[in-house]
Design a protein around this motif. Structure first.
Motif, PDB file in Angstrom:
ATOM      1  N   ASN A 212       0.804  -1.222   0.000  1.00  6.27           N
ATOM      2  CA  ASN A 212       0.000   0.000   0.000  1.00  6.27           C
ATOM      3  C   ASN A 212       0.835   1.268   0.000  1.00  6.27           C
ATOM      4  OD1 ASN A 212      -2.444  -1.324  -0.053  1.00  6.27           O
ATOM      5  ND2 ASN A 212      -2.435  -1.589   2.151  1.00  6.27           N
ATOM      6  N   ILE A 213       2.123   1.169  -0.414  1.00  5.56           N
ATOM      7  CA  ILE A 213       2.979   2.350  -0.461  1.00  5.56           C
ATOM      8  C   ILE A 213       3.485   2.509  -1.879  1.00  5.56           C
ATOM      9  CG2 ILE A 213       5.075   3.429   0.413  1.00  5.56           C
ATOM     10  CD1 ILE A 213       4.738   1.794   2.940  1.00  5.56           C
ATOM     11  N   THR A 214       3.325   3.676  -2.461  1.00  2.44           N
ATOM     12  CA  THR A 214       3.809   3.919  -3.817  1.00  2.44           C
ATOM     13  C   THR A 214       5.152   4.613  -3.752  1.00  2.44           C
ATOM     14  OG1 THR A 214       2.604   6.009  -3.899  1.00  2.44           O
ATOM     15  CG2 THR A 214       1.507   4.066  -4.801  1.00  2.44           C
ATOM     16  N   SER A 215       6.102   4.149  -4.549  1.00  2.00           N
ATOM     17  CA  SER A 215       7.427   4.750  -4.588  1.00  2.00           C
ATOM     18  C   SER A 215       7.888   4.849  -6.028  1.00  2.00           C
ATOM     19  CB  SER A 215       8.417   3.899  -3.792  1.00  2.00           C
ATOM     20  OG  SER A 215       8.435   2.589  -4.291  1.00  2.00           O
ATOM     21  N   ASP A 397     -17.100  -2.975   3.462  1.00  2.00           N
ATOM     22  CA  ASP A 397     -15.967  -2.319   4.116  1.00  2.00           C
ATOM     23  C   ASP A 397     -15.116  -3.359   4.839  1.00  2.00           C
ATOM     24  OD1 ASP A 397     -16.817  -2.487   7.074  1.00  2.00           O
ATOM     25  OD2 ASP A 397     -18.553  -1.513   6.152  1.00  2.00           O
ATOM     26  N   THR A 398     -13.890  -2.972   5.132  1.00  2.00           N
ATOM     27  CA  THR A 398     -12.921  -3.904   5.703  1.00  2.00           C
ATOM     28  C   THR A 398     -13.393  -4.491   7.026  1.00  2.00           C
ATOM     29  OG1 THR A 398     -11.110  -2.696   4.641  1.00  2.00           O
ATOM     30  CG2 THR A 398     -10.531  -4.146   6.460  1.00  2.00           C
ATOM     31  N   SER A 399     -13.951  -3.673   7.902  1.00  2.00           N
ATOM     32  CA  SER A 399     -14.376  -4.164   9.216  1.00  2.00           C
ATOM     33  C   SER A 399     -15.455  -5.240   9.091  1.00  2.00           C
ATOM     34  CB  SER A 399     -14.883  -3.004  10.080  1.00  2.00           C
ATOM     35  OG  SER A 399     -15.980  -2.357   9.458  1.00  2.00           O
ATOM     36  N   SER A 400     -16.345  -5.082   8.124  1.00  2.00           N
ATOM     37  CA  SER A 400     -17.397  -6.092   7.927  1.00  2.00           C
ATOM     38  C   SER A 400     -16.806  -7.412   7.463  1.00  2.00           C
ATOM     39  CB  SER A 400     -18.421  -5.592   6.902  1.00  2.00           C
ATOM     40  OG  SER A 400     -19.071  -4.417   7.354  1.00  2.00           O
ATOM     41  N   LYS A 401     -15.832  -7.337   6.577  1.00  2.00           N
ATOM     42  CA  LYS A 401     -15.204  -8.562   6.085  1.00  2.00           C
ATOM     43  C   LYS A 401     -14.395  -9.251   7.186  1.00  2.00           C
ATOM     44  CE  LYS A 401     -13.387  -6.362   2.569  1.00  2.00           C
ATOM     45  NZ  LYS A 401     -12.621  -6.095   1.336  1.00  2.00           N
ATOM     46  N   VAL A 402     -13.691  -8.449   7.968  1.00  6.43           N
ATOM     47  CA  VAL A 402     -12.908  -9.018   9.067  1.00  6.43           C
ATOM     48  C   VAL A 402     -13.828  -9.693  10.080  1.00  6.43           C
ATOM     49  CG1 VAL A 402     -11.458  -8.421  11.045  1.00  6.43           C
ATOM     50  CG2 VAL A 402     -10.955  -7.457   8.801  1.00  6.43           C
ATOM     51  N   GLU A 403     -14.960  -9.081  10.343  1.00  2.00           N
ATOM     52  CA  GLU A 403     -15.916  -9.647  11.295  1.00  2.00           C
ATOM     53  C   GLU A 403     -16.381 -11.033  10.842  1.00  2.00           C
ATOM     54  OE1 GLU A 403     -20.229  -8.513  13.370  1.00  2.00           O
ATOM     55  OE2 GLU A 403     -19.244  -7.116  11.993  1.00  2.00           O
ATOM     56  N   ILE A 415      -5.969 -11.209   9.040  1.00  2.00           N
ATOM     57  CA  ILE A 415      -4.777 -10.358   9.137  1.00  2.00           C
ATOM     58  C   ILE A 415      -4.268 -10.005   7.752  1.00  2.00           C
ATOM     59  CG2 ILE A 415      -2.364 -10.324   9.873  1.00  2.00           C
ATOM     60  CD1 ILE A 415      -3.249 -12.082  12.269  1.00  2.00           C
ATOM     61  N   SER A 416      -4.229 -10.991   6.864  1.00  2.00           N
ATOM     62  CA  SER A 416      -3.784 -10.725   5.494  1.00  2.00           C
ATOM     63  C   SER A 416      -4.684  -9.701   4.822  1.00  2.00           C
ATOM     64  CB  SER A 416      -3.780 -12.028   4.694  1.00  2.00           C
ATOM     65  OG  SER A 416      -3.454 -11.800   3.343  1.00  2.00           O
ATOM     66  N   LEU A 417      -5.971  -9.844   5.021  1.00  2.00           N
ATOM     67  CA  LEU A 417      -6.929  -8.937   4.385  1.00  2.00           C
ATOM     68  C   LEU A 417      -6.795  -7.516   4.923  1.00  2.00           C
ATOM     69  CD1 LEU A 417     -10.579  -9.740   3.535  1.00  2.00           C
ATOM     70  CD2 LEU A 417     -10.094  -7.667   4.800  1.00  2.00           C
ATOM     71  N   ILE A 418      -6.737  -7.371   6.250  1.00  2.00           N
ATOM     72  CA  ILE A 418      -6.686  -6.027   6.832  1.00  2.00           C
ATOM     73  C   ILE A 418      -5.342  -5.361   6.537  1.00  2.00           C
ATOM     74  CG2 ILE A 418      -5.780  -6.655   9.113  1.00  2.00           C
ATOM     75  CD1 ILE A 418      -7.730  -4.678  10.335  1.00  2.00           C
ATOM     76  N   THR A 419      -4.289  -6.168   6.405  1.00  2.00           N
ATOM     77  CA  THR A 419      -2.977  -5.605   6.078  1.00  2.00           C
ATOM     78  C   THR A 419      -2.969  -5.030   4.670  1.00  2.00           C
ATOM     79  OG1 THR A 419      -1.889  -7.191   7.545  1.00  2.00           O
ATOM     80  CG2 THR A 419      -0.515  -6.116   5.898  1.00  2.00           C
ATOM     81  N   GLU A 420      -3.635  -5.708   3.752  1.00  2.00           N
ATOM     82  CA  GLU A 420      -3.663  -5.262   2.364  1.00  2.00           C
ATOM     83  C   GLU A 420      -4.614  -4.083   2.160  1.00  2.00           C
ATOM     84  OE1 GLU A 420      -4.588  -8.578  -0.084  1.00  2.00           O
ATOM     85  OE2 GLU A 420      -2.889  -9.767   0.588  1.00  2.00           O
ATOM     86  N   GLN A 422      -5.914  -1.912   4.794  1.00  2.00           N
ATOM     87  CA  GLN A 422      -5.964  -0.861   5.805  1.00  2.00           C
ATOM     88  C   GLN A 422      -4.551  -0.511   6.230  1.00  2.00           C
ATOM     89  OE1 GLN A 422      -9.157  -1.301   8.593  1.00  2.00           O
ATOM     90  NE2 GLN A 422      -7.977  -0.441  10.265  1.00  2.00           N
ATOM     91  N   SER A 423      -4.244   0.773   6.300  1.00  2.00           N
ATOM     92  CA  SER A 423      -2.899   1.217   6.627  1.00  2.00           C
ATOM     93  C   SER A 423      -2.720   1.536   8.103  1.00  2.00           C
ATOM     94  CB  SER A 423      -2.547   2.458   5.799  1.00  2.00           C
ATOM     95  OG  SER A 423      -3.473   3.506   6.043  1.00  2.00           O
ATOM     96  N   ASP A 424      -3.768   1.461   8.913  1.00  2.00           N
ATOM     97  CA  ASP A 424      -3.677   1.773  10.327  1.00  2.00           C
ATOM     98  C   ASP A 424      -2.980   0.612  11.044  1.00  2.00           C
ATOM     99  OD1 ASP A 424      -3.975   2.371  12.998  1.00  2.00           O
ATOM    100  OD2 ASP A 424      -6.036   3.080  12.810  1.00  2.00           O
ATOM    101  N   VAL A 425      -1.704   0.807  11.376  1.00  2.00           N
ATOM    102  CA  VAL A 425      -0.934  -0.282  11.978  1.00  2.00           C
ATOM    103  C   VAL A 425      -1.447  -0.630  13.368  1.00  2.00           C
ATOM    104  CG1 VAL A 425       1.156   0.169  10.653  1.00  2.00           C
ATOM    105  CG2 VAL A 425       0.773   1.427  12.762  1.00  2.00           C
ATOM    106  N   ASN A 426      -2.069   0.307  14.047  1.00  2.00           N
ATOM    107  CA  ASN A 426      -2.615   0.008  15.369  1.00  2.00           C
ATOM    108  C   ASN A 426      -3.748  -1.011  15.266  1.00  2.00           C
ATOM    109  OD1 ASN A 426      -1.104   1.829  17.195  1.00  2.00           O
ATOM    110  ND2 ASN A 426      -1.992   3.423  15.919  1.00  2.00           N
ATOM    111  N   GLU A 427      -4.617  -0.847  14.274  1.00  4.13           N
ATOM    112  CA  GLU A 427      -5.703  -1.795  14.079  1.00  4.13           C
ATOM    113  C   GLU A 427      -5.168  -3.161  13.660  1.00  4.13           C
ATOM    114  OE1 GLU A 427      -8.945  -1.400  14.770  1.00  4.13           O
ATOM    115  OE2 GLU A 427      -8.323   0.522  15.617  1.00  4.13           O
ATOM    116  N   ILE A 428      -4.143  -3.143  12.820  1.00  3.39           N
ATOM    117  CA  ILE A 428      -3.537  -4.403  12.399  1.00  3.39           C
ATOM    118  C   ILE A 428      -2.924  -5.115  13.601  1.00  3.39           C
ATOM    119  CG2 ILE A 428      -1.725  -5.427  10.981  1.00  3.39           C
ATOM    120  CD1 ILE A 428      -2.147  -3.112   9.006  1.00  3.39           C
ATOM    121  N   SER A 429      -2.250  -4.359  14.459  1.00  2.00           N
ATOM    122  CA  SER A 429      -1.618  -4.949  15.639  1.00  2.00           C
ATOM    123  C   SER A 429      -2.651  -5.513  16.602  1.00  2.00           C
ATOM    124  CB  SER A 429      -0.751  -3.901  16.349  1.00  2.00           C
ATOM    125  OG  SER A 429       0.323  -3.498  15.536  1.00  2.00           O
ATOM    126  N   LYS A 430      -3.786  -4.853  16.724  1.00  2.00           N
ATOM    127  CA  LYS A 430      -4.852  -5.362  17.586  1.00  2.00           C
ATOM    128  C   LYS A 430      -5.326  -6.731  17.108  1.00  2.00           C
ATOM    129  CE  LYS A 430      -6.748  -0.897  19.089  1.00  2.00           C
ATOM    130  NZ  LYS A 430      -7.914   0.014  19.008  1.00  2.00           N
TER     131      LYS A 430
END
Length: 685
Positions: A212-215, A397-403, A415-420, A422-430
């Motif tokens: 999710n990072i463009t360079s 939305d991502t939260s519905s799919k994760v649920e 985890i794979s889905l939310i990582t791809e 969603q960029s909020d690392v705090n939510e991923i860590s949770k």
């Protein structure tokens, strides 16, 4: 293969409109979607721009605006949206302006003529083009038709494919040449082929999307690295005007290097460093059966045996989905595939996650319906059926799919889905923490600690440490603490606990490495043969990061005396060092005397004397001659003799002695008063 994939419902299906032909006033000949907008081109030459819910873009009028732009068929459309300037929205279209056309998509008498035009229009006012020019090229057969059309994202390149297999490319500043009506000469990439062009796609190589990072890729400032995917429908042979002998004219999928240079004056010219055409496959794909995935810069095609991906350089992966394919379309990170069920003669619609190997939607369209068009706009796909019904598939939305996944305890997939997505690392860590807890409760302590390690820096370490204080899980705790230390996040308590764990498992090698890390991270030192003090952290820096006293005590109590001595010397714990050496008996007393000698060369008299007075009474009985010799030199001021006595010392003791160099500014006291040392001889006969 897909039959064994798990199925979830990550998309919602709804019908946008039952029959758009009644609203548009004509059959749709081309449609596209982008930036929340739908764009329809009709057989009567009109273009309609709507919001994704099929509402009017005209705030003053609820009815849709059908703009008659061409006299005949529209073959291709592109919507370009400038997010920085809402007034700069364009529609680029290719169509037929021949007034004698019958205006029917399937009319076999329709022939290419000089009336095929490319028009650049303001999206807000399509009554008059900004620019227009001929969309064909000189010498093309009159029977050839436009079968593919694409515009680069910045509007500097336009490519057109034809039914005779020809491909042409226009380069220019089309969005800037307002009202110029320039007639650019196209570059002819391919004059003809054994099959018609079914699709073409631009691939911008300037950017790579990773996690999710463009360079930016390594390119010159004024060169735009572009490739053009060209797909041929090899199931439909064309009739070349000449004998085909070139491999290029037989390939099913190929890429052209269409890189351009933007000059200092803003002109667009072909790059001089273009690579030769690259044939990726001798098989092609039918109309609607190819799609471009922007994030991965891949072409995906659908054939009866499955779907296949291609990079600009080579073939990629494949997945086996049986069935006669009707369409394929990228929908965000998913791939929509329409296949004809030969038993029911209904079209099945499935949306696949090719990376994680699951089906995110599965359904059918009405019996007898054919797929006329498929469009994508981010996480939304649209199907236009033969009854002119517009069907929409919207990603949840991502939260519905994760649920959904968490209810099934599918943590790795969640985890794979939310990582791809969603960029909020705090939510991923949770979520990773939740997975760790799940594994821990199941008794998979090894698996759990690997998840907890990924949360370092986000989850309080005390939470994990408490879970692994049981002696049976000490190796898991060691792994966790080592990662904290490796990432530079360890505090004094972490380091003290880690060295405690090392001593409990009696891992001398790890203890040595640990000592090296806390005193000098850049150099590996073996305590058994160190001869010099390594250069690394300053003593003050390491003292602030380590509870030296606690670590020395732990090492001493568990029998790792050499390590305790090293730490005591490094952290200037002179009293502890001397006590440890004396406690070893006669073997350690010589080392204690040498250490006292080195301190006399480094410490002021007032600081040095207490160490001398507390240590020599413990040694004098066993080493009377050595003690007398040291005191004689101190009282006579023979510092040169003291230095000479230290020469030739090697091994660990040499490392310990070197720790005292530079501890204080060198201070030479003339001599030690005899009265200051009389206490040493009291109670000694």
């Amino acid at each position: 293969m897909a039959g064994s994939w798990r199925k979830y419902t990550f998309f919602d299906k709804d019908i946008v409109n039952e029959n758009i032909e009644t609203i548009l006033g004509s059959k749709v000949s081309y449609s596209t979607a982008d930036s929340g907008m739908l764009l329809f081109g009709c057989e009567n030459g009109s273009i309609t721009l709507t919001h994704r819910d099929f509402s009017s873009v005209n705030s003053t009028n609820n009815s849709l605006d059908n703009n008659r732009v061409f006299r005949g068929l529209i073959y291709g459309l592109t919507y370009l949206f400038d997010s920085k300037n809402q007034n700069r929205q364009y529609v680029i279209a290719i169509g037929d302006d021949n007034p004698n056309m019958n205006n029917k998509l399937d009319d076999q008498n329709n022939q290419l003529s000089s009336y095929i035009q490319i028009k650049i229009l303001w999206a807000s006012d399509m009554t008059r083009p900004i620019n227009s020019f001929y969309g064909g090229y000189s010498g093309i057969p009159s029977s050839a038709k436009v079968t593919a059309f694409v515009v680069s994202p910045d509007g500097t390149q336009i490519a057109v494919g034809f039914s005779n297999g020809a491909v042409i490319l226009f380069n220019g500043t089309f969005l800037k040449d307002i009202g110029s009506n320039k007639a650019p000469s196209p570059q002819i990439l391919l004059t003809e082929h054994t099959a018609p062009v079914s699709a073409i796609y631009f691939c911008d190589l300037r950017f790579n999307k990773v996690n999710n990072i463009t360079s930016p890729s390594a390119t010159s400032n004024n060169e735009i690295q572009m490739r053009l995917f060209v797909v041929f429908d090899t199931s439909i042979p064309s009739t070349p005007s000449t004998t085909i002998s070139s491999d290029i004219e037989l390939g099913g999928i190929m890429t052209y290097d269409v890189s351009i240079i933007v000059t200092s004056t803003g002109s667009v010219i072909p790059s001089n460093h273009r690579k030769p055409v690259n044939i990726l496959d001798d098989r092609g794909a039918a109309k609607l059966c190819s799609t471009y995935v922007k994030d991965t810069r891949e072409l995906v095609v659908a054939r009866e045996e499955g779907v296949f991906s291609y990079s600009v350089e080579d073939r990629g992966g494949a997945a086996g989905f049986e069935g006669i394919k009707q369409c394929v379309c990228a929908v965000g990170r998913y791939i929509l595939v329409g296949s004809l069920d030969e038993k029911t003669y209904r079209n099945n619609i499935a949306i696949y996650d090719l990376k994680n190997k699951f089906i995110s939607f599965s359904g059918q369209i009405a019996a007898g319906e054919k797929i006329l068009s498929v469009m994508n706009d981010g996480g939304i796909a649209y199907l236009l059926t033969s009854s002119h019904m517009l069907i929409r598939y919207r990603e949840r939305d991502t939260s519905s799919k994760v649920e959904v996944l968490l209810k099934k305890s599918l943590y790795p997939l969640a985890i794979s889905l939310i990582t791809e997505e969603q960029s909020d690392v705090n939510e991923i860590s949770k979520l990773i923490k939740m997975y760790g807890d799940y594994l821990y409760k199941k008794g998979d302590y090894d698996g759990a600690i690997q998840q907890y390690i990924q949360t370092i820096g986000f989850l309080q370490s005390s939470y994990v440490i408490r879970l692994y204080l049981d002696p049976h899980r000490i190796y898991n705790l060691i792994s966790y603490l080592e990662k904290i230390l490796e990432r530079g996040l360890a505090n004094k308590e972490h380091k003290t606990l880690l060295i405690t764990c090392y001593t409990k498992v009696k891992d001398e090698e790890k203890i040595q490495l640990f000592l090296q890390q806390i005193t000098n991270p850049s150099i590996s030192t073996n305590l058994s043969n160190a001869s010099t003090l390594p250069l690394g952290l300053t003593r003050s820096e390491s003292t602030n990061s380590v509870d030296a006293g606690a670590c020395i005590e732990i090492l001493t109590q568990t029998g790792f005396i050499d390590a305790a001595l090293y730490l005591a010397a490094w952290f200037s714990q002179h009293d502890l060092y001397l006590s440890l050496q004396v406690d070893q008996g006669v073997s350690g007393m010589d080392s204690a005397l040498a250490y006292l000698t080195s301190l006399s060369l480094a410490l002021p008299q007032g600081v040095y004397l207490p160490y001398l007075l507390s240590t020599l009474p413990k040694i004098i009985d066993s080493k009377p001659m050595q003690v007398t010799g040291l005191l004689t030199k101190l009282c006579s001021g023979d510092f040169q003799g003291l230095k000479s006595s230290l020469q030739g010392i090697t091994g660990p003791l040499s490392t310990h002695l070197n720790c005292n160099k530079g501890d204080y500014p060198i201070v030479s006291f003339s001599s030690l008063p005899i009265e200051d040392i009389t206490l040493i001889f009291i109670n000694h006969e």
